[in-house]
Write an enzyme that holds these catalytic residues in place. Structure first.
Site, PDB file in Angstrom:
ATOM      1  N   ASP A 190       0.851  -1.189   0.000  1.00  0.00           N
ATOM      2  CA  ASP A 190       0.000   0.000   0.000  1.00  0.00           C
ATOM      3  C   ASP A 190       0.886   1.238   0.000  1.00  0.00           C
ATOM      4  O   ASP A 190       1.372   1.673   1.051  1.00  0.00           O
ATOM      5  CB  ASP A 190      -0.913   0.012   1.228  1.00  0.00           C
ATOM      6  CG  ASP A 190      -1.973  -1.058   1.175  1.00  0.00           C
ATOM      7  OD1 ASP A 190      -2.039  -1.770   0.164  1.00  0.00           O
ATOM      8  OD2 ASP A 190      -2.749  -1.180   2.144  1.00  0.00           O
ATOM      9  N   GLU A 275     -12.375  -7.627   1.820  1.00  0.00           N
ATOM     10  CA  GLU A 275     -12.683  -9.036   2.040  1.00  0.00           C
ATOM     11  C   GLU A 275     -13.849  -9.212   3.001  1.00  0.00           C
ATOM     12  O   GLU A 275     -14.073  -8.380   3.890  1.00  0.00           O
ATOM     13  CB  GLU A 275     -11.448  -9.752   2.608  1.00  0.00           C
ATOM     14  CG  GLU A 275     -10.269  -9.713   1.663  1.00  0.00           C
ATOM     15  CD  GLU A 275      -8.957 -10.035   2.342  1.00  0.00           C
ATOM     16  OE1 GLU A 275      -7.977 -10.298   1.608  1.00  0.00           O
ATOM     17  OE2 GLU A 275      -8.900 -10.015   3.583  1.00  0.00           O
ATOM     18  N   THR A 430      -7.716 -16.091  -1.768  1.00  0.00           N
ATOM     19  CA  THR A 430      -6.302 -15.728  -1.859  1.00  0.00           C
ATOM     20  C   THR A 430      -5.392 -16.895  -1.472  1.00  0.00           C
ATOM     21  O   THR A 430      -5.853 -17.990  -1.183  1.00  0.00           O
ATOM     22  CB  THR A 430      -6.008 -14.541  -0.920  1.00  0.00           C
ATOM     23  OG1 THR A 430      -6.260 -14.943   0.426  1.00  0.00           O
ATOM     24  CG2 THR A 430      -6.887 -13.355  -1.260  1.00  0.00           C
ATOM     25  N   LEU A 474       0.617 -12.256  -1.951  1.00  0.00           N
ATOM     26  CA  LEU A 474       1.769 -11.356  -1.958  1.00  0.00           C
ATOM     27  C   LEU A 474       2.457 -11.445  -3.311  1.00  0.00           C
ATOM     28  O   LEU A 474       2.212 -12.386  -4.068  1.00  0.00           O
ATOM     29  CB  LEU A 474       2.746 -11.745  -0.844  1.00  0.00           C
ATOM     30  CG  LEU A 474       2.313 -11.399   0.591  1.00  0.00           C
ATOM     31  CD1 LEU A 474       3.293 -11.984   1.587  1.00  0.00           C
ATOM     32  CD2 LEU A 474       2.196  -9.898   0.785  1.00  0.00           C
TER      33      LEU A 474
END
Length: 539
Positions: A190, A275, A430, A474
């Site tokens: 981020d 999420e 994920t 990731l």
């Protein structure tokens, strides 16, 4: 972004290389080499950006990556980083002729600024041309609530997104668009901070119970508590009405892109990091991996709901949160509620966890019902995070605090899949790139099992007959990580021929565009598409 982005916040530089999914170092498995390489990436941030622009032009002109001189000083060509791989080579599975799985790429978080203007459109266009040359199917973009409806209720500004969408359409790419009703910032990757709309945070100053709250009354401003889904506390609107008005405005504003099929999917943000989960492990409150997290139900609205549920059950004294559930960084065996045979499996524990997880499902049910009204005829998805730590314990404590009632004697994902099926919504999951053995190398005490979790969620989705999509948790640049994604995307010997409906790669960056990294990515895209590759003899 899922748990795994938060995990790395808690790691020191010396620990980073131990997390298998943090594959920043392409093609190298020596921890020393990895650390050297990570520092080199940071040091070359500016030069990478300047080379990146030229690389985009070269790719757009059809030049081969390996023929372009700008890559002569690539990170992959440094003399001091040539370390041999001593592990035995393993034959690769051949995916030639397998099902076509579309591949999308997430765009950088900073592509739209706080004024809703497109940042550096020339560079972005070059990057998109590079992706197009690799035959990706499209890109994913977050449409941030905190940017579009920033200053006043129902005053929307979409200008930067319109310019971006036109650029994508001109290149004949598709769009996945995320309705992002959460704050951006604080997670690995981020590089910008996008808060909730200003007018919402002003309400929060006088009524902090609009946010999720832990037992110590710490507020989490990343997203709104589900306790106000039906409470008119947002300028005479409920939270779900605010979300619906935003979605409807987007649908009207970009009608031509829906009609032309450019927008292929809408992902609905349902909680922190977009999420469907509680914000149970916030780094801002001191959580570090592999802590179990904390329950997030102590705002006055959710506590009122809990009290009412306890009264209906006939045990009004159950209208409280667990008193022995530990803190963010506790381990299950240390805590009375989560230890083997602990209170999580008592009469009260089962009541509380049923209520807590049902609040999560009810929130998804309400918002997705309205999303179907706003986006009728367009594919919709919802994302779940891969909370794989403590998976091999009886209580699955980290999943419980996040709202997934998935203890060893209960399937916590089947009810969520059933709710998604009701609305015809795909499940996006994920951590598809993670291997359980790698987790044990870094944090054996966490008793993590990402492969077991992925397999459970895969089957929950397919048993419910809903599409299953995925993304890496990731950054992933190496062949080993891509192979793991491929194995999960197209399970071997599946009698029903099931496979992912789509895969979204996290994320477009200068590091991805380094020569070796991008060659591996192009190769991965071909195999996801079921095409033959020329060097498939070994990992």
């Amino acid at each position: 972004m899922a748990f795994n982005a938060c995990v790395a916040l808690s790691l020191t530089n010396s620990q980073l290389f131990l997390v298998s999914s943090m594959r920043v170092c392409s093609g190298f498995r020596s921890s020393v080499t990895c650390n050297l390489r990570c520092h080199r990436v940071k040091g070359d941030a500016v030069s990478i950006g300047s080379r990146f622009r030229n690389f985009g032009v070269a790719r757009a002109k059809g030049l081969k990556i390996e023929d372009h001189s700008l890559l002569d000083d690539s990170l992959d060509n440094t003399d001091d980083e040539q370390v041999g791989d001593v592990r035995p080579k393993v034959p690769e599975r051949d995916f030639t002729g397998t099902a076509y799985v579309p591949v999308y790429v997430m765009l950088p978080l900073s592509v739209i600024d706080m004024n809703c203007e497109l940042v550096d459109p020339e560079d972005l266009l070059n990057q998109l041309r590079i992706l197009k040359s690799a035959n990706v199917d499209g890109v994913m973009i977050d449409c941030w609530w905190g940017i579009v409806e920033a200053h006043a209720p129902q005053v929307y500004k979409w200008s930067g997104y319109r310019r971006l969408f036109q650029m994508v359409r001109d290149l004949k790419l598709k769009l996945q668009v995320v309705m992002s009703f959460h704050e951006c910032g604080g997670n690995v990757g981020d590089d910008v901070h996008i808060p909730l709309p200003q007018w919402v945070t002003e309400i929060g100053e006088t009524n902090p119970d609009i946010y999720f709250t832990d037992r110590e009354e710490r507020r989490n401003t990343e997203c709104l508590t589900w306790g106000i889904d039906k409470e008119r506390v947002l300028k005479r609107r409920t939270a779900v009405e605010v979300y619906f008005d935003y979605m409807r405005s987007f649908r009207v504003e970009f009608d031509e892109f829906f009609q032309d099929g450019i927008i292929s999917e809408i992902e609905i943000g349902l909680g922190p990091c977009g999420e469907l989960r509680y914000p149970s492990y916030p780094a801002k409150h001191g959580w570090t991996y592999p802590g179990i997290g904390e329950f997030q139900c102590y705002d006055k609205y959710l506590m009122k709901s809990l009290s009412k549920a306890a009264e209906v059950r006939g045990h009004s004294f159950w209208g409280r949160g667990p008193e022995n559930a530990g803190s963010y960084n506790s381990a299950p065996h240390e805590i009375g509620f989560f230890r083997d045979g602990g209170d999580y499996d008592s009469y009260y524990g089962r009541f509380f966890l049923n209520w807590y997880s049902q609040v999560l499902i009810d929130h998804g049910d309400r918002v997705l019902d309205l999303a179907n009204l706003a986006f009728e005829g367009t594919g919709i998805s919802a994302k779940l995070s891969g909370i794989h730590w403590w998976y091999k314990t009886a209580s699955h404590a980290a999943e419980l605090t996040a709202g997934f009632y998935n203890s060893s004697n209960r399937d916590g994902y089947a009810p969520i899949a059933a709710m998604l099926r009701k609305h015809g919504v795909a499940l996006n999951f994920t951590c598809f790139e993670m291997r359980t053995v790698d987790q044990y190398e870094g944090f054996p005490e966490a008793l993590a099992d990402p492969e077991g979790l992925v397999w459970q969620v895969l089957n929950a989705a397919w048993d419910a007959c809903i599409p299953l999509a995925s993304e890496n948790a990731l950054p992933c640049y190496d062949r080993e990580g891509y192979n793991k994604i491929l194995e999960n995307a197209k399970p071997l010997h599946n009698p029903d021929g099931r496979h992912l409906s789509v895969f979204t790669y996290l994320r477009l960056s200068p590091v991805l565009m380094e020569r070796h990294n991008f060659q591996e990515f192009e190769r991965f895209v071909k195999r996801m598409h079921g095409e033959a590759v020329s060097d498939s003899n070994a990992i």
